[in-house]
Scaffold this active site. Structure first.
Site, mmCIF file in Angstrom:
data_model
loop_
_atom_site.group_PDB
_atom_site.id
_atom_site.type_symbol
_atom_site.label_atom_id
_atom_site.label_comp_id
_atom_site.label_asym_id
_atom_site.label_seq_id
_atom_site.Cartn_x
_atom_site.Cartn_y
_atom_site.Cartn_z
ATOM 1 N N ASP A 72 3.603 7.605 -11.357
ATOM 2 C CA ASP A 72 3.683 6.157 -11.210
ATOM 3 C C ASP A 72 2.434 5.528 -11.821
ATOM 4 O OD1 ASP A 72 3.886 3.550 -10.406
ATOM 5 O OD2 ASP A 72 4.079 3.971 -8.280
ATOM 6 N N ARG A 95 -5.751 8.022 -4.819
ATOM 7 C CA ARG A 95 -5.943 6.904 -5.746
ATOM 8 C C ARG A 95 -7.436 6.609 -5.811
ATOM 9 N NH1 ARG A 95 -0.878 2.900 -3.957
ATOM 10 N NH2 ARG A 95 0.804 4.422 -4.365
ATOM 11 N N ASP A 105 8.402 -6.945 -1.838
ATOM 12 C CA ASP A 105 7.457 -6.377 -0.884
ATOM 13 C C ASP A 105 7.790 -6.847 0.520
ATOM 14 O OD1 ASP A 105 6.054 -5.126 -2.899
ATOM 15 O OD2 ASP A 105 4.511 -6.686 -3.054
ATOM 16 N N GLN A 122 2.750 8.048 2.417
ATOM 17 C CA GLN A 122 3.892 7.173 2.648
ATOM 18 C C GLN A 122 5.185 7.974 2.635
ATOM 19 O OE1 GLN A 122 3.423 4.369 -0.624
ATOM 20 N NE2 GLN A 122 4.917 5.424 -1.864
ATOM 21 N N GLU A 150 1.061 -5.632 4.035
ATOM 22 C CA GLU A 150 2.189 -5.091 3.279
ATOM 23 C C GLU A 150 2.482 -3.677 3.767
ATOM 24 O OE1 GLU A 150 3.077 -3.275 -1.087
ATOM 25 O OE2 GLU A 150 1.881 -5.130 -1.066
ATOM 26 N N SER A 176 6.937 -1.430 -0.401
ATOM 27 C CA SER A 176 7.306 -1.967 -1.709
ATOM 28 C C SER A 176 8.554 -1.232 -2.147
ATOM 29 C CB SER A 176 6.163 -1.739 -2.702
ATOM 30 O OG SER A 176 6.551 -2.090 -4.011
#
Length: 345
Positions: A57, A111, A246, A126, A259, A262
């Protein structure tokens, strides 16, 4: 730049032992409900993929993936995944998943370019999910129906937490509110995208913002999206653009929107070509994933990710994601957080 929000008078409602119990219960219960609501089977997912295949991604297109050489593959480079947005669609095809059914998995990522703070960590966990759909379901109403099913699982999970820990009162509304990013802009024309999210989430408690990645009437995007997984450029019958969005809730602890997910209907051949062109990324047509999609080998699908640590953080009324998961934080942040009542694992 790391940034720490320090809620005045914050005091964790649960101790470390209770927190760990809560995390386990939430994760077990929610994924079972998610699986039932969307008819998903669990699969095993990779931590890394080969570089240069178009599977990883790209997020907003600027974040660098953690890369390492593989000795037994002549030092070919592998990348730690950012998410599994495109890998899942390949898996639907390879497993021959039927229409109306799908997969979910535990996605773990690193990340390294994240700006660390209450909501962002180097470590991302996630539930990544993907479901096969038919071409006739390629519309906003189908997207909304899937969102409602996911949100129903969230509401049920919050009540489970209340049964475990009565001091944590439920706060989610029974229904989620939908709004397109363009309508949100018109509602708050002088606000930044983040300010708009805070305002609408505070008003409704839970909201799904449709159309993330498309250009709005002010010439800007509400937020960035890679061009090769969500369809953010298809124009609906009502003239609105985008088949993704979102899911946000209002967080009383941090006094801001949070949030949690997504997701979106994925690109078909036409949307992929259109979005690659608009992003000046047409060279990606030669990558493995993109070739398979353009040749018609991949099913039409809808999918997304749901943050595990963020979901637990919200349910357990924590002020920092580091109270839920173990990660690396600047020592100054650890000290400031401790002084403000946040014990980072």
């Amino acid at each position: 730049m790391s940034y720490l929000i320090k809620p005045a008078g914050y005091k964790a409602l649960l101790n470390l032992s209770q927190t760990e119990m809560g995390i386990k219960k939430i994760k077990d219960f929610f994924q079972q409900n998610l699986s039932s609501e969307l008819r998903l089977r669990r699969v095993t997912a990779p931590l890394f993929v080969l570089k240069g295949m178009g599977i990883n991604d790209d997020l907003n297109g600027t974040e660098r993936a953690v890369t390492f050489p593989i000795k037994d593959l002549d030092d070919s480079k592998a990348e730690i995944v950012h998410s599994l947005a495109k890998w899942k669609r390949l898996t639907l095809a390879d497993y021959n998943i039927e229409e109306g059914y799908g997969i979910y998995t535990d996605m773990n990522a690193i990340r390294s370019d994240e700006e660390l703070g209450n909501l962002h960590s180097l470590y991302v966990d996630q539930w990544d999910w993907e479901r096969v759909m038919s071409p006739k379901e390629r519309n906003v109403e189908f997207l909304k129906e899937i969102v409602r099913r996911i949100y129903a699982a969230m509401v049920r999970t919050e009540y489970l937490v209340y049964e475990m820990f009565p001091q944590i009162r439920p706060s989610l509304p029974q229904q989620i509110h939908f709004i397109h990013s363009e309508d949100l802009l018109q509602k708050y024309p002088t606000f930044t995208p983040k300010e708009r999210e805070d305002a609408i989430a505070k008003e409704y408690g839970a909201v799904f913002i449709i159309g993330i990645g498309c250009q709005l009437s002010n010439g800007q995007k509400h937020d960035g999206r890679a061009p090769d997984y969500d369809d953010w450029s298809t124009v609906a019958e009502n003239g609105q653009v985008g088949l993704n969005g979102d899911l946000l809730v209002w967080d009383d602890v941090l006094n801001r929107s949070l949030e949690l997910s997504s997701m979106g209907i994925r690109v078909d051949k036409e949307a992929l070509l259109r979005q690659l062109k608009s992003c000046n990324a047409e060279e990606k047509k030669e990558l493995y994933f993109h070739k398979r999609l353009l040749s018609g080998e991949l099913p039409q699908s809808i999918g997304g990710g749901i943050g595990q640590s963020r979901l637990c953080m919200f349910y357990l009324r924590k002020a920092h994601i580091g109270e839920i998961q173990a990660s690396i934080w600047p020592e100054e942040m650890r000290q400031e957080a401790r002084a403000a009542g946040m014990l980072l694992i």
